[in-house]
Design a protein around this motif. Structure first.
Motif, PDB file in Angstrom:
ATOM      1  N   VAL A 257       0.856  -1.192   0.000  1.00  0.00           N
ATOM      2  CA  VAL A 257       0.000   0.000   0.000  1.00  0.00           C
ATOM      3  C   VAL A 257       0.891   1.241   0.000  1.00  0.00           C
ATOM      4  N   PHE A 258       0.539   2.195  -0.846  1.00  0.00           N
ATOM      5  CA  PHE A 258       1.347   3.416  -0.990  1.00  0.00           C
ATOM      6  C   PHE A 258       0.487   4.632  -0.649  1.00  0.00           C
ATOM      7  N   TYR A 259       0.923   5.386   0.379  1.00  0.00           N
ATOM      8  CA  TYR A 259       0.195   6.592   0.787  1.00  0.00           C
ATOM      9  C   TYR A 259       0.926   7.814   0.248  1.00  0.00           C
ATOM     10  N   THR A 260       0.129   8.853  -0.037  1.00  0.00           N
ATOM     11  CA  THR A 260       0.743  10.098  -0.522  1.00  0.00           C
ATOM     12  C   THR A 260       0.187  11.264   0.287  1.00  0.00           C
ATOM     13  N   PRO A 261       0.949  12.362   0.377  1.00  0.00           N
ATOM     14  CA  PRO A 261       0.435  13.533   1.084  1.00  0.00           C
ATOM     15  C   PRO A 261      -0.714  14.184   0.306  1.00  0.00           C
ATOM     16  N   ALA A 262      -1.533  14.943   1.026  1.00  0.00           N
ATOM     17  CA  ALA A 262      -2.634  15.646   0.352  1.00  0.00           C
ATOM     18  C   ALA A 262      -2.089  16.755  -0.551  1.00  0.00           C
ATOM     19  N   THR A 263      -0.944  17.313  -0.175  1.00  0.00           N
ATOM     20  CA  THR A 263      -0.304  18.319  -1.029  1.00  0.00           C
ATOM     21  C   THR A 263      -0.030  17.696  -2.391  1.00  0.00           C
ATOM     22  N   SER A 264      -0.395  18.411  -3.446  1.00  0.00           N
ATOM     23  CA  SER A 264      -0.236  17.835  -4.778  1.00  0.00           C
ATOM     24  C   SER A 264       1.245  17.644  -5.115  1.00  0.00           C
ATOM     25  N   MET A 265       1.603  16.418  -5.427  1.00  0.00           N
ATOM     26  CA  MET A 265       2.993  16.116  -5.818  1.00  0.00           C
ATOM     27  C   MET A 265       3.037  15.834  -7.314  1.00  0.00           C
ATOM     28  N   VAL A 266       2.544  16.799  -8.073  1.00  0.00           N
ATOM     29  CA  VAL A 266       2.496  16.650  -9.522  1.00  0.00           C
ATOM     30  C   VAL A 266       3.436  17.671 -10.148  1.00  0.00           C
ATOM     31  N   CYS A 267       4.284  17.196 -11.059  1.00  0.00           N
ATOM     32  CA  CYS A 267       5.085  18.130 -11.860  1.00  0.00           C
ATOM     33  C   CYS A 267       4.251  18.450 -13.103  1.00  0.00           C
ATOM     34  N   PRO A 268       3.719  19.668 -13.181  1.00  0.00           N
ATOM     35  CA  PRO A 268       2.813  19.985 -14.296  1.00  0.00           C
ATOM     36  C   PRO A 268       3.495  19.883 -15.650  1.00  0.00           C
ATOM     37  N   ASN A 269       4.794  20.072 -15.686  1.00  0.00           N
ATOM     38  CA  ASN A 269       5.507  20.001 -16.958  1.00  0.00           C
ATOM     39  C   ASN A 269       5.635  18.573 -17.463  1.00  0.00           C
ATOM     40  N   MET A 270       5.983  17.656 -16.569  1.00  0.00           N
ATOM     41  CA  MET A 270       6.075  16.245 -16.977  1.00  0.00           C
ATOM     42  C   MET A 270       4.725  15.760 -17.503  1.00  0.00           C
ATOM     43  N   LYS A 271       3.658  16.276 -16.878  1.00  0.00           N
ATOM     44  CA  LYS A 271       2.315  15.797 -17.240  1.00  0.00           C
ATOM     45  C   LYS A 271       1.815  16.412 -18.548  1.00  0.00           C
ATOM     46  N   LYS A 272       2.560  17.365 -19.111  1.00  0.00           N
ATOM     47  CA  LYS A 272       2.130  17.948 -20.392  1.00  0.00           C
ATOM     48  C   LYS A 272       2.228  16.929 -21.526  1.00  0.00           C
ATOM     49  N   ASN A 273       3.129  15.972 -21.415  1.00  0.00           N
ATOM     50  CA  ASN A 273       3.320  14.984 -22.483  1.00  0.00           C
ATOM     51  C   ASN A 273       2.096  14.067 -22.579  1.00  0.00           C
ATOM     52  N   SER A 274       1.544  13.922 -23.774  1.00  0.00           N
ATOM     53  CA  SER A 274       0.351  13.081 -23.944  1.00  0.00           C
ATOM     54  C   SER A 274       0.575  12.071 -25.073  1.00  0.00           C
ATOM     55  N   LEU A 275      -0.322  11.075 -25.132  1.00  0.00           N
ATOM     56  CA  LEU A 275      -0.237  10.094 -26.229  1.00  0.00           C
ATOM     57  C   LEU A 275      -0.425  10.787 -27.575  1.00  0.00           C
ATOM     58  N   ALA A 276      -1.320  11.783 -27.601  1.00  0.00           N
ATOM     59  CA  ALA A 276      -1.535  12.527 -28.864  1.00  0.00           C
ATOM     60  C   ALA A 276      -0.249  13.242 -29.281  1.00  0.00           C
ATOM     61  N   ASP A 277       0.493  13.778 -28.298  1.00  0.00           N
ATOM     62  CA  ASP A 277       1.773  14.440 -28.618  1.00  0.00           C
ATOM     63  C   ASP A 277       2.744  13.456 -29.256  1.00  0.00           C
ATOM     64  N   ILE A 278       2.746  12.224 -28.740  1.00  0.00           N
ATOM     65  CA  ILE A 278       3.678  11.216 -29.289  1.00  0.00           C
ATOM     66  C   ILE A 278       3.351  10.953 -30.759  1.00  0.00           C
ATOM     67  N   VAL A 279       2.061  10.817 -31.062  1.00  0.00           N
ATOM     68  CA  VAL A 279       1.652  10.569 -32.453  1.00  0.00           C
ATOM     69  C   VAL A 279       2.095  11.739 -33.338  1.00  0.00           C
ATOM     70  N   VAL A 280       1.810  12.966 -32.885  1.00  0.00           N
ATOM     71  CA  VAL A 280       2.162  14.156 -33.688  1.00  0.00           C
ATOM     72  C   VAL A 280       3.687  14.238 -33.866  1.00  0.00           C
ATOM     73  N   ALA A 281       4.426  13.958 -32.784  1.00  0.00           N
ATOM     74  CA  ALA A 281       5.894  14.025 -32.856  1.00  0.00           C
ATOM     75  C   ALA A 281       6.427  13.006 -33.865  1.00  0.00           C
ATOM     76  N   LEU A 282       5.836  11.807 -33.860  1.00  0.00           N
ATOM     77  CA  LEU A 282       6.280  10.773 -34.802  1.00  0.00           C
ATOM     78  C   LEU A 282       5.896  11.132 -36.234  1.00  0.00           C
ATOM     79  N   GLU A 283       4.720  11.719 -36.399  1.00  0.00           N
ATOM     80  CA  GLU A 283       4.285  12.089 -37.756  1.00  0.00           C
ATOM     81  C   GLU A 283       5.141  13.219 -38.323  1.00  0.00           C
ATOM     82  N   ASN A 284       5.379  14.246 -37.499  1.00  0.00           N
ATOM     83  CA  ASN A 284       6.048  15.460 -37.999  1.00  0.00           C
ATOM     84  C   ASN A 284       7.557  15.452 -37.804  1.00  0.00           C
TER      85      ASN A 284
END
Ligand code: 13P
Ligand code: SF4
Length: 312
Positions: A257-284
């Protein structure tokens, strides 16, 4: 968490990505802090050091980097002949932005010959001015490899204070940088979390502030924490780092079991990467991250010196 269900990538999307990967002779690299669905399609998921090593050794001609800008730059420094693409061009690192070439240049003049050890979470132009680099996985080994007693460590002051504890023979001068995601952890909240789960082992990343690290039972890089969660005899953990690590931790340890603090531990920049971005990056095959040779060559020296130090 019993019954953890990893995200399912739609089969048509996966087929599209697989087809483009084959066409482009590409490899998809992801940092652990990216979204779980990115881990699921990536060929390699790692911490900063692991990603640099994989970029260097993987024979693919095209690297689709799911991470932040400095990581793609490091891949470009190591692999000038490969096409390095940052899946989401907006993904930067606020800590890396806390140091610039000019600011370091001015500080070096004041310090008159003191060697500079720079965390890979930094711009290529700053690496180019540094004697050697480190990641959170090898910082202590890198420090010990340096003959000088006094060393300027940039840009993460929390990592520097952490490393100083293991190297009392050194005098580490710090730079006032920090990771906003790790820095925001609140001590009272961690103390309360420990009281609520007295059997839990506390795992923390060295980018956390010293007062938070004092509460930890185990401190390590992203990969180090994931490995520890698997190897520890404990079945409960309090995880004090970016929440992306929870995906591999829960996937590999269904009985824990893994507990986390209520304080958000999210790096908003890392989370910008999406599956759609991967497709576009591969296409272009864009946006390409290419470090100019006059910066790349001195930066490579600093990165190569780090890579030559055995991992802890
Ligand atoms: P590591 O991947 O070296 O653990 O670093 C964590 C981090 O903040 C990456 O941006
Ligand atoms: Fe930068 Fe922190 Fe995000 Fe890592 S977690 S990319 S150091 S802001």
């Amino acid at each position: 968490m019993e019954g953890y269900a990893p995200p399912v990538v739609p089969s048509d999307l996966r087929a599209t990505i697989d087809k483009l990967v084959a066409q482009r002779q590409a490899v998809i690299l992801s940092h652990y802090y990216c979204k779980p669905e990115i881990h699921e399609v990536a060929h390699f998921v790692g911490d900063s050091l692991g990603l640099s090593q994989e970029a260097a050794r993987n024979p693919a001609k095209v690297i689709i980097f799911c991470g932040v800008h400095f990581m793609a730059e490091t891949a470009s420094i190591l692999c000038p002949d490969k096409t390095v693409i940052l899946a989401n061009p907006e993904a930067g690192c606020p800590m890396a932005d806390m140091i610039t070439h000019d600011a370091l240049s001015a500080r070096k003049k004041e310090l008159n010959g003191v060697p500079v050890l720079t965390y890979v979470n930094s711009p290529a132009a700053v690496k180019a001015l540094s004697d050697i680099c480190c990641t959170s996985a090898n910082v202590v080994a890198v420090l010990r490899s340096l003959p000088s007693k006094t060393i300027l460590m940039t840009p993460d002051k929390n990592l520097a204070i952490y490393a100083q504890k293991f190297t009392p023979e050194k005098e580490i001068l710090t730079w006032p940088g920090f990771c906003p995601t790790h820095h925001r952890l609140n001590l009272a909240e961690i103390v309360a979390l420990k009281e609520a789960h007295p059997e839990a082992e506390v795992l923390a990343h060295p980018e956390c502030q010293p007062k938070i690290l004092k509460e930890a039972h185990f401190i390590g890089s992203t990969s180090g924490l994931i490995k520890r969660a698997a190897e520890s005899a404990k079945t409960e953990f309090i995880v004090l780092t970016e929440e992306g690590v929870l995906h591999p931790m829960r996937k590999a340890n269904p009985g824990k079991v893994f507990y986390t603090p209520a304080t958000s531990m999210v790096c908003p920049n890392m989370k910008k990467n999406s599956l759609a971005d991967i497709v576009v990056a591969l296409e272009n095959l864009a946006p390409v991250i290419k470090v100019p040779e006059e910066i790349r060559l001195p930066a490579l020296q600093a990165v190569d010196r780090m890579m030559a130090v055995p991992r802890d």
